[in-house]
Design an enzyme around this catalytic site. Structure first.
Site, PDB file in Angstrom:
ATOM      1  N   GLU A 130     -11.975  30.574   0.950  1.00  0.00           N
ATOM      2  CA  GLU A 130     -10.812  29.694   1.061  1.00  0.00           C
ATOM      3  C   GLU A 130     -10.517  29.269   2.491  1.00  0.00           C
ATOM      4  O   GLU A 130     -10.009  28.191   2.737  1.00  0.00           O
ATOM      5  CB  GLU A 130      -9.581  30.387   0.460  1.00  0.00           C
ATOM      6  CG  GLU A 130      -8.651  29.416  -0.215  1.00  0.00           C
ATOM      7  CD  GLU A 130      -7.281  29.375   0.369  1.00  0.00           C
ATOM      8  OE1 GLU A 130      -6.920  30.319   1.092  1.00  0.00           O
ATOM      9  OE2 GLU A 130      -6.567  28.397   0.124  1.00  0.00           O
ATOM     10  N   THR A 183      -3.172  21.431   4.120  1.00  0.00           N
ATOM     11  CA  THR A 183      -2.523  22.675   4.555  1.00  0.00           C
ATOM     12  C   THR A 183      -2.644  22.845   6.068  1.00  0.00           C
ATOM     13  O   THR A 183      -1.671  23.234   6.737  1.00  0.00           O
ATOM     14  CB  THR A 183      -3.157  23.886   3.832  1.00  0.00           C
ATOM     15  OG1 THR A 183      -2.903  23.752   2.431  1.00  0.00           O
ATOM     16  CG2 THR A 183      -2.556  25.194   4.306  1.00  0.00           C
TER      17      THR A 183
HETATM   18  N1  HSE Z   1       1.263  29.999   2.770  1.00  0.00           N
HETATM   19  C1  HSE Z   1       0.410  28.849   2.927  1.00  0.00           C
HETATM   20  C2  HSE Z   1       1.169  27.791   3.699  1.00  0.00           C
HETATM   21  C3  HSE Z   1       0.023  28.336   1.586  1.00  0.00           C
HETATM   22  O1  HSE Z   1       2.316  27.531   3.336  1.00  0.00           O
HETATM   23  O2  HSE Z   1       0.643  27.224   4.652  1.00  0.00           O
HETATM   24  C4  HSE Z   1      -0.792  27.091   1.594  1.00  0.00           C
HETATM   25  O3  HSE Z   1      -1.158  26.737   0.290  1.00  0.00           O
END
Ligand code: HSE
Length: 309
Positions: A130, A183
């Protein structure tokens, strides 16, 4: 020995309000499907990717196969594999798409080669897969996808994953507006440091959410669903954020928050009827801002990945 296998791994909602990088839960749908077939030699190749034109066919650059390569390397296994990936949710949806493919990959190979590795042993390889897409180590999609249920990552070093009990009647409505948020980009806009009063508020809410889930106190869950770290910044990336929140809360939602790094948003409610009413209201609300969207209704999926026919 089996020659080929097909695995479904579920979408996940991560962060869950106050649980930035430390909480997530699995949905029943959507999810990705990975097929792996044994071939002669020791080459890992991607035969076909359905549902996305943007993903790499280079096995070390695709999350589904990178996780498999990490696993095979670690156990010094030489085997030939041909992989087919079916993406059933968009890249950059905030629903843990890359995590689902990564988990499906290692879960499939563990079963196909009868390795009998535990989920904890698979976790590190799914995370290695990932990391290719998000560029950062966060386990709040991979862990709930792999273990199923509602998951707390108590610590990253060492990894300490805890499954949290939750009310049986918790329904989740997800809105996936048709825009993409990477992200990696959504992490760049976050402050590196947070003020002490926000750290205190975040810890209070995160603890409140866990307590509320375990004691099945819906009102406590509702009061706790506030994020001081990511949501205040990231809501600017989602044009329908405010109208969707208003519509969800006006229609019986317990909360309305960003799912992962967005653009998806999610609401909990306590009946299928509420969940359906919320879905229709938030879809209309997103459309009023010019955004078409998909909605999904699901209970928390306690199983994680499954072998399918
Ligand atoms: N915790 C991560 C973020 C999840 O918020 O960047 C991303 O899917």
């Amino acid at each position: 020995m089996m020659k080929k296998i097909k695995v479904f791994a579920p979408a996940t909602v991560s962060n869950v309000g106050p649980g930035f990088d430390i909480m997530g839960f699995a949905l029943n749908q959507p999810g990705d499907v990975v097929e792996a077939a044994l071939t002669k030699g020791n080459r890992i190749s991607i035969k076909k990717i359905y549902g996305s034109r943007d993903l790499s066919y280079n096995p070390s650059k695709n999350t589904a196969t990178a996780s498999i390569i990490s696993l095979l390397k670690s156990y010094k296994i030489r085997v030939g594999l041909e992989v087919v990936i079916r993406k059933n949710m968009g890249i950059g949806s905030g629903l843990g798409s890359s995590a689902a493919s990564s988990v499906a990959g290692v879960f499939a190979v563990n079963k196909l080669l009868n390795l009998k590795l535990s989920k904890s042993e698979l976790l590190v390889h799914a995370l290695n897969g990932e990391i290719i897409s998000s560029g950062s180590l966060h386990a709040d999609n991979v862990a709930p996808c792999l273990f199923g249920g509602f998951v707390l990552i108590r610590s990253y070093d060492p990894l300490d994953i805890i499954k949290i009990d939750y009310p049986e009647n918790l329904f989740c409505t997800v809105l996936y507006p048709q825009i993409e948020i990477k992200t990696s980009e959504a992490r760049k806009i976050l402050d590196k440091k947070i003020p002490r009063h926000n750290a205190i508020a975040q810890a209070g809410n995160a603890s409140g959410l866990i307590a509320g889930l375990i004691t099945k106190d819906i009102d406590l869950i509702s009061r706790s669903m506030k994020d001081y770290i990511a949501e205040p910044k990231r809501k600017e990336l989602i044009p329908c954020y405010d109208v969707v929140r208003i519509a969800a809360l006006a229609n019986g939602a317990i909360n309305c928050n960003i799912s992962g790094s967005g653009p998806s948003m999610f609401s909990f409610s306590t009946s299928l009827e509420d969940a359906e009413r919320i879905a229709s209201a938030i879809k209309d609300a997103a459309l009023s801002e010019g955004l078409r969207s998909e909605t999904y209704i699901s209970k928390i999926n306690n199983r994680g990945p499954v072998v399918i026919k």
